[in-house]
Design an enzyme around this catalytic site. Structure first.
Site, PDB file in Angstrom:
ATOM      1  N   ASP A   1       2.034  -3.731  -9.694  1.00  0.00           N
ATOM      2  CA  ASP A   1       1.833  -5.052 -10.298  1.00  0.00           C
ATOM      3  C   ASP A   1       2.197  -5.039 -11.786  1.00  0.00           C
ATOM      4  OD1 ASP A   1       0.789  -5.385  -7.789  1.00  0.00           O
ATOM      5  OD2 ASP A   1      -1.295  -5.426  -8.438  1.00  0.00           O
TER       6      ASP A   1
ATOM      7  N   ALA B   1      -6.251 -14.516  -6.073  1.00  0.00           N
ATOM      8  CA  ALA B   1      -5.512 -14.922  -4.878  1.00  0.00           C
ATOM      9  C   ALA B   1      -4.577 -13.825  -4.389  1.00  0.00           C
ATOM     10  CB  ALA B   1      -4.722 -16.194  -5.166  1.00  0.00           C
TER      11      ALA B   1
ATOM     12  N   GLU C   1      -6.946  -0.681 -16.058  1.00  0.00           N
ATOM     13  CA  GLU C   1      -7.589  -1.247 -14.865  1.00  0.00           C
ATOM     14  C   GLU C   1      -8.310  -0.150 -14.069  1.00  0.00           C
ATOM     15  OE1 GLU C   1      -5.528  -4.381 -13.016  1.00  0.00           O
ATOM     16  OE2 GLU C   1      -6.780  -4.351 -11.223  1.00  0.00           O
TER      17      GLU C   1
ATOM     18  N   TYR D   1     -10.068  -1.178  -0.529  1.00  0.00           N
ATOM     19  CA  TYR D   1      -8.850  -0.669  -1.161  1.00  0.00           C
ATOM     20  C   TYR D   1      -9.048   0.791  -1.567  1.00  0.00           C
ATOM     21  CZ  TYR D   1      -4.851  -0.533  -4.354  1.00  0.00           C
ATOM     22  OH  TYR D   1      -3.679  -0.211  -4.978  1.00  0.00           O
TER      23      TYR D   1
ATOM     24  N   HIS E   1       0.828  -1.212   0.000  1.00  0.00           N
ATOM     25  CA  HIS E   1       0.000   0.000   0.000  1.00  0.00           C
ATOM     26  C   HIS E   1       0.863   1.263   0.000  1.00  0.00           C
ATOM     27  CE1 HIS E   1      -3.907  -1.978   0.259  1.00  0.00           C
ATOM     28  NE2 HIS E   1      -3.312  -2.873   1.023  1.00  0.00           N
TER      29      HIS E   1
ATOM     30  N   LEU F   1      -2.103 -12.585  -6.434  1.00  0.00           N
ATOM     31  CA  LEU F   1      -0.809 -12.751  -7.115  1.00  0.00           C
ATOM     32  C   LEU F   1      -0.807 -12.029  -8.464  1.00  0.00           C
ATOM     33  CD1 LEU F   1      -0.097 -16.508  -6.259  1.00  0.00           C
ATOM     34  CD2 LEU F   1       0.844 -14.471  -5.157  1.00  0.00           C
ATOM     35  N   SER F   2      -1.729 -11.060  -8.593  1.00  0.00           N
ATOM     36  CA  SER F   2      -1.762 -10.178  -9.767  1.00  0.00           C
ATOM     37  C   SER F   2      -2.023 -10.890 -11.079  1.00  0.00           C
ATOM     38  CB  SER F   2      -0.461  -9.380  -9.872  1.00  0.00           C
ATOM     39  OG  SER F   2      -0.506  -8.366  -8.960  1.00  0.00           O
TER      40      SER F   2
HETATM   41  C1  GLA Z   1      -2.866  -4.396  -5.070  1.00  0.00           C
HETATM   42  C2  GLA Z   1      -2.684  -3.253  -6.065  1.00  0.00           C
HETATM   43  C3  GLA Z   1      -1.261  -2.707  -6.016  1.00  0.00           C
HETATM   44  C4  GLA Z   1      -0.837  -2.385  -4.580  1.00  0.00           C
HETATM   45  C5  GLA Z   1      -1.162  -3.545  -3.649  1.00  0.00           C
HETATM   46  C6  GLA Z   1      -0.923  -3.203  -2.192  1.00  0.00           C
HETATM   47  O1  GLA Z   1      -2.086  -5.477  -5.458  1.00  0.00           O
HETATM   48  O2  GLA Z   1      -2.977  -3.701  -7.374  1.00  0.00           O
HETATM   49  O3  GLA Z   1      -1.156  -1.589  -6.851  1.00  0.00           O
HETATM   50  O4  GLA Z   1      -1.421  -1.195  -4.145  1.00  0.00           O
HETATM   51  O5  GLA Z   1      -2.501  -3.971  -3.769  1.00  0.00           O
HETATM   52  O6  GLA Z   1       0.426  -2.999  -1.968  1.00  0.00           O
END
Ligand code: GLA
EC number: 2.7.1.6
Length: 391
Positions: free
Chosen positions: A171, A122, A159, A220, A35, A124-125
């Site tokens: 990410d 999960a 996004e 978020y 964050h 993991l982007s």
């Molecule tokens: C998600 C968001 C990122 C980042 C993280 C927290 O993965 O996509 O941009 O803010 O949360 O670190």
């Protein structure tokens, strides 16, 4: 890793012709720096050896046809008329195509087939892996002159505006620039980065709690707003600051009692987390894994108490991991509210660690965790050139 031969085969079955290119873009796990990206701060992620693959071929018209093999679904849209779909996965692809078009790039249509072994939802982007893989596929097929930074920002923009998640840029950046056996220390203000080698004796162990991140999107976005509000409040004393990145721990300490909650706690997490990232990267560079692990543990405590993005079952996973032999440090990774934890574990202890962690989690929660040992991998790349477009 997914079998690219099989992907090629599936493309061929579907489109009755072989693909021109196969592109892969990895998922990610963040070692420390949570964050902080949308606060112009520092992050320290690795690209993992799980990725999204796109097999593709250019078309001569302006239609984009996409087959999502894992979802057993398809999409068809025109480059000239890109609208939001009610099926979430389609918007990642449409959003990236629109972002490229809006940035002035000329696109032709394409036939694509997508497969991924990044677990979805999960933490993991999987989304960034998909956006970056699709963006790079368009780049290759249309021979676009795009830098890695631009690709990451376009994917993030898609996004933010098209999918509607206000994510930061971490990410997408790691999906583009990841480096095998390295973590990247990224400055999310100017997008510069520095690759730090990972000690070979230590394994990156990711544990998927299988707690669905239901609150993630709304909470978020709320955290982001709280950080912006904290900056506005702190500007009374520090008019020069633009983001929490600009505030030192001493500056915050001098006025934190004048900040209302939850702004005080949110700011304290971000400001201290930026310091932990810089200290952690320096410690790892110097081979001091113990200090790095300690900072991971402190990061988790801060995410739990000040940023309030953990859950009791995630805390349980983290404290169990921290108590096991060979574990240097453990914390939740990603946005929070479920998802995954990450632990750094001495390689000789990994098997026992996996077993004991899975068992403890199951007896405490009744859930079965999935535990992956991840290798840091390279960012987006063209895996194969199979045929020239005119063939
Ligand atoms: C998600 C968001 C990122 C980042 C993280 C927290 O993965 O996509 O941009 O803010 O949360 O670190």
């Amino acid at each position: 890793m997914l079998d690219t031969g099989e992907l090629r085969e599936r493309f061929q079955q579907h489109y009755r012709i072989h693909p021109y290119v196969i592109v892969r873009a990895p998922g990610r796990v963040n070692l420390i720096g949570e964050h902080t990206d949308y606060n112009d701060g520092f992050v320290f992620p690795v690209a993992i050896d799980r990725a999204t693959f796109v097999a593709a071929r250019p078309r001569t018209d302006r239609m984009v046809r996409v087959v999502a093999t894992d979802l057993n679904d398809e999409d068809l849209f025109s480059i000239d008329q890109i609208e939001r779909s009610n099926r979430a996965w389609r918007n990642y692809i449409r959003g990236v195509a629109l972002a490229l078009r809006n940035a002035g790039h000329t696109l032709l249509g394409a036939d694509m087939l997508i497969a991924s072994d990044v677990p979805r939802g999960a933490g993991l982007s999987s989304s960034a892996a998909l956006e970056v893989a699709v963006g790079y596929t368009f780049q290759v097929l249309n021979q676009l002159n795009i830098t890695g930074e631009e690709l990451a920002l376009l994917a993030q923009g898609a996004e933010n505006t098209f999918v509607g998640v206000q994510c930061g840029v971490m990410d997408q950046l790691i999906a583009v620039f990841g480096r095998a056996d390295h973590a990247l220390l990224i400055d999310c203000r100017d997008l510069t980065y520095c690759a730090v080698p990972l000690p070979p004796s230590v394994a990156i162990v990711v544990c998927d709690s299988h707690i669905t991140r239901t609150l993630a999107a709304s909470a978020y976005n709320q955290r982001r707003q709280e950080c912006d509000a904290a900056v506005r409040a702190l500007q009374q004393w520090y008019p020069g600051i633009r983001a929490l990145r600009d505030v030192s721990e001493d500056q915050l300490a001098a006025h934190q009692h004048e900040l209302p909650e939850p702004l005080r706690s949110r700011a304290r997490h971000v400001v201290s987390e930026n310091r932990r990232v810089l200290q952690g990267a320096a410690a790892l560079e110097a081979g001091d894994i113990a200090t790095f692990g300690q900072l991971m543990n402190e990061s988790h405590a801060s995410l739990r108490d000040d940023y309030q993005v953990s859950l009791p079952d995630i805390d349980h996973l983290v404290t169990t991991a921290q108590s096991l032999a060979g574990c240097y440090g453990s914390r939740l990774t990603g946005a929070g509210f479920g998802g995954c934890t990450i632990s750094l574990v001495e390689r000789s202890n990994v098997e026992a660690f996996r077993h004991d962690l899975a068992q403890a989690y199951h007896s405490a929660t009744g859930r079965t965790a999935t535990i992956y040992v991840c290798r840091a991998s390279d960012g987006v790349e063209r895996v194969t050139d199979i045929a020239r477009p005119q063939e």
